[in-house]
Design a protein around this motif. Structure first.
Motif, mmCIF file in Angstrom:
data_model
loop_
_atom_site.group_PDB
_atom_site.id
_atom_site.type_symbol
_atom_site.label_atom_id
_atom_site.label_comp_id
_atom_site.label_asym_id
_atom_site.label_seq_id
_atom_site.Cartn_x
_atom_site.Cartn_y
_atom_site.Cartn_z
ATOM 1 N N HIS A 191 0.848 -1.195 0.000
ATOM 2 C CA HIS A 191 0.000 0.000 0.000
ATOM 3 C C HIS A 191 0.884 1.245 0.000
ATOM 4 O O HIS A 191 1.989 1.217 0.556
ATOM 5 C CB HIS A 191 -0.872 -0.037 1.269
ATOM 6 C CG HIS A 191 -1.966 0.972 1.269
ATOM 7 N ND1 HIS A 191 -1.797 2.241 1.754
ATOM 8 C CD2 HIS A 191 -3.257 0.910 0.850
ATOM 9 C CE1 HIS A 191 -2.937 2.919 1.616
ATOM 10 N NE2 HIS A 191 -3.837 2.130 1.078
ATOM 11 N N PRO A 192 0.427 2.354 -0.630
ATOM 12 C CA PRO A 192 1.255 3.574 -0.629
ATOM 13 C C PRO A 192 1.618 4.056 0.778
ATOM 14 O O PRO A 192 2.633 4.721 0.968
ATOM 15 C CB PRO A 192 0.354 4.604 -1.328
ATOM 16 C CG PRO A 192 -0.598 3.817 -2.141
ATOM 17 C CD PRO A 192 -0.793 2.515 -1.432
ATOM 18 N N MET A 193 0.790 3.701 1.764
ATOM 19 C CA MET A 193 1.067 4.120 3.158
ATOM 20 C C MET A 193 1.863 3.062 3.920
ATOM 21 O O MET A 193 1.960 3.134 5.145
ATOM 22 C CB MET A 193 -0.251 4.383 3.893
ATOM 23 C CG MET A 193 -0.989 5.600 3.409
ATOM 24 S SD MET A 193 -0.247 7.113 4.041
ATOM 25 C CE MET A 193 -0.864 7.126 5.708
ATOM 26 N N ASP A 195 -0.345 0.922 11.652
ATOM 27 C CA ASP A 195 -1.084 1.467 12.798
ATOM 28 C C ASP A 195 -2.538 0.982 12.793
ATOM 29 O O ASP A 195 -2.985 0.302 11.869
ATOM 30 C CB ASP A 195 -0.996 2.992 12.821
ATOM 31 C CG ASP A 195 -1.584 3.599 11.553
ATOM 32 O OD1 ASP A 195 -2.427 2.946 10.923
ATOM 33 O OD2 ASP A 195 -1.191 4.719 11.195
ATOM 34 N N LEU A 210 -9.135 -0.129 8.609
ATOM 35 C CA LEU A 210 -9.559 -0.035 7.210
ATOM 36 C C LEU A 210 -9.353 -1.373 6.494
ATOM 37 O O LEU A 210 -10.229 -1.846 5.765
ATOM 38 C CB LEU A 210 -8.785 1.071 6.495
ATOM 39 C CG LEU A 210 -9.033 2.498 7.010
ATOM 40 C CD1 LEU A 210 -8.144 3.495 6.279
ATOM 41 C CD2 LEU A 210 -10.489 2.887 6.843
ATOM 42 N N ARG A 234 -12.406 -3.748 5.188
ATOM 43 C CA ARG A 234 -12.559 -4.129 3.773
ATOM 44 C C ARG A 234 -12.641 -5.646 3.640
ATOM 45 O O ARG A 234 -13.426 -6.170 2.841
ATOM 46 C CB ARG A 234 -11.390 -3.597 2.958
ATOM 47 C CG ARG A 234 -11.495 -2.094 2.732
ATOM 48 C CD ARG A 234 -10.220 -1.537 2.122
ATOM 49 N NE ARG A 234 -10.233 -0.078 2.209
ATOM 50 C CZ ARG A 234 -9.172 0.657 2.463
ATOM 51 N NH1 ARG A 234 -7.991 0.094 2.633
ATOM 52 N NH2 ARG A 234 -9.265 1.971 2.519
ATOM 53 N N HIS A 275 -12.041 5.449 8.908
ATOM 54 C CA HIS A 275 -12.024 6.708 8.136
ATOM 55 C C HIS A 275 -12.235 7.917 9.040
ATOM 56 O O HIS A 275 -11.705 8.990 8.760
ATOM 57 C CB HIS A 275 -13.089 6.656 7.033
ATOM 58 C CG HIS A 275 -12.631 5.894 5.823
ATOM 59 N ND1 HIS A 275 -11.703 6.386 4.933
ATOM 60 C CD2 HIS A 275 -12.957 4.660 5.368
ATOM 61 C CE1 HIS A 275 -11.486 5.500 3.968
ATOM 62 N NE2 HIS A 275 -12.235 4.439 4.213
ATOM 63 N N GLN A 326 -8.964 8.715 10.438
ATOM 64 C CA GLN A 326 -8.083 9.237 9.400
ATOM 65 C C GLN A 326 -8.410 10.698 9.068
ATOM 66 O O GLN A 326 -7.516 11.518 8.871
ATOM 67 C CB GLN A 326 -8.228 8.376 8.147
ATOM 68 C CG GLN A 326 -7.295 8.769 7.028
ATOM 69 C CD GLN A 326 -7.340 7.782 5.881
ATOM 70 O OE1 GLN A 326 -6.447 6.968 5.718
ATOM 71 N NE2 GLN A 326 -8.403 7.840 5.111
ATOM 72 N N LYS A 336 -1.736 18.366 8.988
ATOM 73 C CA LYS A 336 -1.674 17.019 9.588
ATOM 74 C C LYS A 336 -0.567 16.970 10.651
ATOM 75 O O LYS A 336 -0.761 16.428 11.741
ATOM 76 C CB LYS A 336 -1.383 15.966 8.503
ATOM 77 C CG LYS A 336 -2.519 15.754 7.526
ATOM 78 C CD LYS A 336 -3.408 14.633 7.994
ATOM 79 C CE LYS A 336 -4.577 14.458 7.050
ATOM 80 N NZ LYS A 336 -5.631 13.630 7.607
ATOM 81 N N LEU A 359 2.112 6.604 16.755
ATOM 82 C CA LEU A 359 1.456 6.160 15.523
ATOM 83 C C LEU A 359 0.849 7.326 14.740
ATOM 84 O O LEU A 359 0.807 7.295 13.514
ATOM 85 C CB LEU A 359 0.373 5.129 15.862
ATOM 86 C CG LEU A 359 0.878 3.907 16.632
ATOM 87 C CD1 LEU A 359 -0.276 2.989 17.002
ATOM 88 C CD2 LEU A 359 1.916 3.143 15.816
ATOM 89 N N ARG A 418 1.818 8.108 10.899
ATOM 90 C CA ARG A 418 0.818 8.167 9.830
ATOM 91 C C ARG A 418 0.905 9.498 9.082
ATOM 92 O O ARG A 418 0.798 9.550 7.856
ATOM 93 C CB ARG A 418 -0.577 7.951 10.420
ATOM 94 C CG ARG A 418 -1.717 8.138 9.442
ATOM 95 C CD ARG A 418 -2.961 7.432 9.870
ATOM 96 N NE ARG A 418 -2.932 6.023 9.499
ATOM 97 C CZ ARG A 418 -3.382 5.544 8.348
ATOM 98 N NH1 ARG A 418 -3.886 6.358 7.446
ATOM 99 N NH2 ARG A 418 -3.318 4.264 8.070
ATOM 100 N N LYS A 460 3.883 9.309 6.848
ATOM 101 C CA LYS A 460 3.668 8.389 5.716
ATOM 102 C C LYS A 460 2.768 9.020 4.656
ATOM 103 O O LYS A 460 3.003 8.874 3.453
ATOM 104 C CB LYS A 460 3.018 7.092 6.210
ATOM 105 C CG LYS A 460 3.976 6.137 6.897
ATOM 106 C CD LYS A 460 3.219 4.912 7.367
ATOM 107 C CE LYS A 460 4.115 3.999 8.185
ATOM 108 N NZ LYS A 460 3.367 2.882 8.776
ATOM 109 N N GLY A 461 1.712 9.698 5.116
ATOM 110 C CA GLY A 461 0.799 10.349 4.168
ATOM 111 C C GLY A 461 1.531 11.403 3.358
ATOM 112 O O GLY A 461 1.374 11.501 2.137
ATOM 113 N N ALA A 508 3.907 9.729 0.808
ATOM 114 C CA ALA A 508 3.201 9.176 -0.357
ATOM 115 C C ALA A 508 2.842 10.294 -1.329
ATOM 116 O O ALA A 508 2.918 10.117 -2.554
ATOM 117 C CB ALA A 508 1.941 8.426 0.097
ATOM 118 N N CYS A 514 -5.526 7.368 0.704
ATOM 119 C CA CYS A 514 -6.433 7.318 1.860
ATOM 120 C C CYS A 514 -7.819 6.814 1.502
ATOM 121 O O CYS A 514 -8.684 6.725 2.364
ATOM 122 C CB CYS A 514 -6.532 8.677 2.525
ATOM 123 S SG CYS A 514 -7.473 9.867 1.543
#
Lengths: 446, 217
Positions: free
Chosen positions: A28-30, A37, A43, A47, A105, A108, B91, B147, B151, B154-155, B158, B206
């Motif tokens: 995954h891109p993350m 995490d 997520l 899914r 989400h 996020q 963020k 964490l 995150r 990482k975001g 990307a 995301c």
């Protein structure tokens, strides 16, 4: 062998789904979302719950799709019972999917779960439709619980179950439009569409096209309606080319009578005589609103038949000696099998349990059959609640079985009756040492 | 019995989700005991906040210059990248807030040269962030079990990968990018930036839907 192949195929599909899902979330891109995490994990597993729920729903379509090959391999009654079990288990996956994704989400986007849920419905393509579909799915499961505990009528349950097709249509769109596993992976998308096409194709073929072809080819029609007892009626059905209609003694079919008051409901009924190429006979007890109207059926009524189905047939017998056990209206397939086995020259004992003598169906027919069997068929009536009965009185239990059928261990056993009676007879047979492999039974009740 | 089992399963799912959510927030807020690691992640967050805030200001100035020089599509790209960097800064600021620290940045006056030079400077900065800065920050944050910070890094990383590709493409086709016509999307949730194509229905980082994209042209 066929069963193993089916289970292997099923296992492979699950592995493919897990493989695609794992690939999408590990690369995954993350970063690896499975070990990352908690947001990533919420997520990812949300899914996965959605994927498995959708797959289980497709499996449900196969299980009730009445495919002949799979039906002959596992038995349609068992597939139907598995369908019920999977249906209830589905609830946890169906709930886990939106709950985990809403929380994931929300974290996020740094909003509350409620705000995220509203955002899903407003801004995410096809998600509102999927939420409505989920509501219909959960409603159908609730109605299934209600019908099992006899809180609602079968007809109401059947109508609510039909809304499931609408629910599936509503839920399908969001899978492809916002389902990350499919938007990010073309091959998974193609595989998923193929799965849907296969499940629905099988359903349409087996429940639509095949019965329609039989209807056109055989032009089934009610020939006559005969009262067997005060609450049991036989319907004789005739048609063209019946000798090539592939029905066997012991099988059942789902029947829709094309007459006012009947045409909107289809119900399963067993053949109650050996197929003779001239007519089919269904013997039906008045147990509900639909069956209470059966005596009013008129000759000439056209009949739409989905079937035949079931593996409760002589084909699966490997013995020259048989024990047939019927309880109440469970006599219908047993009556047909008794005739079949006698014609095959096998030695048969039929134990027929009823509450009292007035409930006995086919009394005369069975006597005639015994008379023409040259001693190969013996019928023993057992009454559970008839003080005037001078024969066997009580339940069909281990003691009675051992006394009436001393060579029970040498026989293959065919059993059909009400669920409680079948349960107690199964345990009695087990106590006597009858192997489960030698026991054939068919469970029709929900 | 069946109903009870179903209710029990439903409660378990809700409890799991609430528990996981709480755990995330608790882990984010925790300042690990010990000497340096927590401070280092805090430093990294402040450095990243400072860097993203300056990048935003720099790209906004580069966009004005690109417009002046007639590179309409490059200007659109810089505006999109500036918006993206602003989202990353927010963020990082939120992650700082979780640690109880207010976000502060000293935004310096950008050095603006020609559009080609500006693109090269932007490409260099983004490449450094993608290949060295953020990977080190992520490693540290994960070691600190922070964490939320991990995150956030990482975001941003990307997204920076997307910026690198777009800046490279613009540099290689500078003359074609003079005309207007190129459109870019920026994900409102994570700052992911890409060319606007009909096939891009969701953010690959995301998973936000297309309605959450801001469009720059």
């Amino acid at each position: 062998m066929k069963k193993a192949a089916c289970l292997l195929f099923l296992g492979c599909q699950i592995l493919v789904i897990l493989g695609f899902w794992g690939w999408n979330h590990v690369y995954h891109p993350m970063g690896n979302q499975l070990t990352g995490d908690r947001i990533g994990q919420l997520l990812a597993y949300g899914r996965l719950a959605g994927l498995l729920a959708a797959f289980a729903i497709l499996l449900q379509l196969i299980l009730i799709g009445r495919g002949r090959w799979i039906g002959r391999t596992f038995g349609l009654d068992r597939l139907t019972h598995l369908h019920h079990g999977v249906g209830f288990a589905l609830v946890s996956l169906l709930l886990a999917h939106p709950i985990l994704l809403t929380f994931g989400h929300a974290l996020q986007a740094d909003v509350s779960p409620w705000a995220q849920f509203i955002d899903f419905c407003r801004s995410w393509e096809d998600v509102l439709a999927a939420v409505i579909g989920l509501g219909l799915l959960l409603g159908a499961v609730a109605f299934s619980v209600a019908v099992v505990v006899k809180r609602i009528r079968y007809e109401v349950w059947y109508a609510t179950h039909l809304t499931l097709y609408l629910a599936l249509a509503l839920a399908f769109g969001h899978q492809l439009s916002v389902g990350s596993d499919f938007t990010d992976n073309r091959w998974f998308r193609i595989y998923w569409i193929a799965l849907y096409a296969g499940a629905f194709g099988s359903l349409i073929l087996n429940r639509g096209i095949r019965p329609l072809l039989d209807f056109v080819r055989h032009r089934f029609v009610v020939a006559r309606v005969v009262e067997e007892t005060t609450d049991v009626t036989s319907v004789y059905i005739e048609g063209r080319n019946l000798p090539v209609f592939p029905v066997e003694a012991g099988q059942f079919m789902t029947v829709r009578f094309l007459a006012p008051g009947f045409r909107w409901e289809a119900h399963p009924f067993s053949m109650s005589c050996r197929p003779d190429g001239k007519h089919l006979r269904l013997t039906i007890k008045q147990l509900g609103d639909f069956t209470r109207r059966i005596p009013k059926l008129r000759p000439g009524t056209r009949v739409f038949i989905d079937g035949p189905h079931g593996i409760f047939t002589a084909r699966h017998n490997a013995s020259n000696k048989l024990l047939l056990i019927a309880g109440g209206i469970g006599i219908t397939p047993i009556r047909a099998l008794a005739e079949e086995f006698v014609v095959e020259g096998r030695e048969v004992i039929l134990l027929y349990g009823n509450r009292n003598k007035s409930a006995v169906v086919f009394e005369q027919e069975l006597e005639t059959l015994v008379g023409s069997s040259a001693g190969r068929l013996r019928v023993v009536h057992v009454m559970s609640d008839d003080p005037a009965w001078i024969g066997e009185r009580g339940r069909i239990d281990a003691e009675r079985l051992a006394r009436l059928v001393p060579d029970v261990l040498l026989r293959e056993v065919y059993l059909c009756g009400p669920p409680l009676m079948m349960k107690s007879v199964r345990s009695a047979l087990a106590r006597l040492g009858v192997s489960r492999r030698r026991l054939h039974d068919e469970r029709f009740a929900l | 019995m069946t109903k009870l089992r179903m209710i029990s399963v439903m409660c378990s799912i809700v409890a799991l989700s609430v528990g996981l959510a709480h755990e995330v927030r608790a882990a984010d807020a925790a300042v690990p005991a010990g000497a340096t690691p927590a401070i280092t992640t805090l430093d990294n967050l402040q450095a990243a906040y400072q860097g993203e805030s300056n990048a935003k200001a720099r790209y906004e100035a580069f966009a004005v210059k690109a417009d002046e020089e007639g590179y309409k599509s490059v200007a659109a790209l810089f505006r999109a990248a500036a918006h993206s960097e602003g989202i990353h800064a927010n963020k990082h600021g939120a992650a700082l807030k979780e640690l109880g620290v207010a976000s502060q940045a000293t935004v310096e006056k950008p050095v603006v040269k020609s559009t080609q030079d500006n693109l090269e400077a932007a490409l260099g900065g983004e490449t450094a962030e993608k290949t060295s800065m953020y990977p080190a920050f992520i490693k540290q944050a994960e070691a600190d079990k922070n964490l939320g910070a991990a995150r956030s890094f990482k975001g941003a990383m990307a997204s920076e990968a997307g910026h690198v590709l777009l800046f490279k493409e613009a540099l290689g086709n500078l003359n074609e990018w003079k005309a207007a016509g190129q459109e870019f999307i920026v994900c409102q949730i994570c700052g992911y930036t890409a060319k606007n194509t009909a096939t891009l229905q969701k953010c690959p980082v995301c998973a936000a839907p297309r309605l959450k994209f801001d469009i720059f042209k």
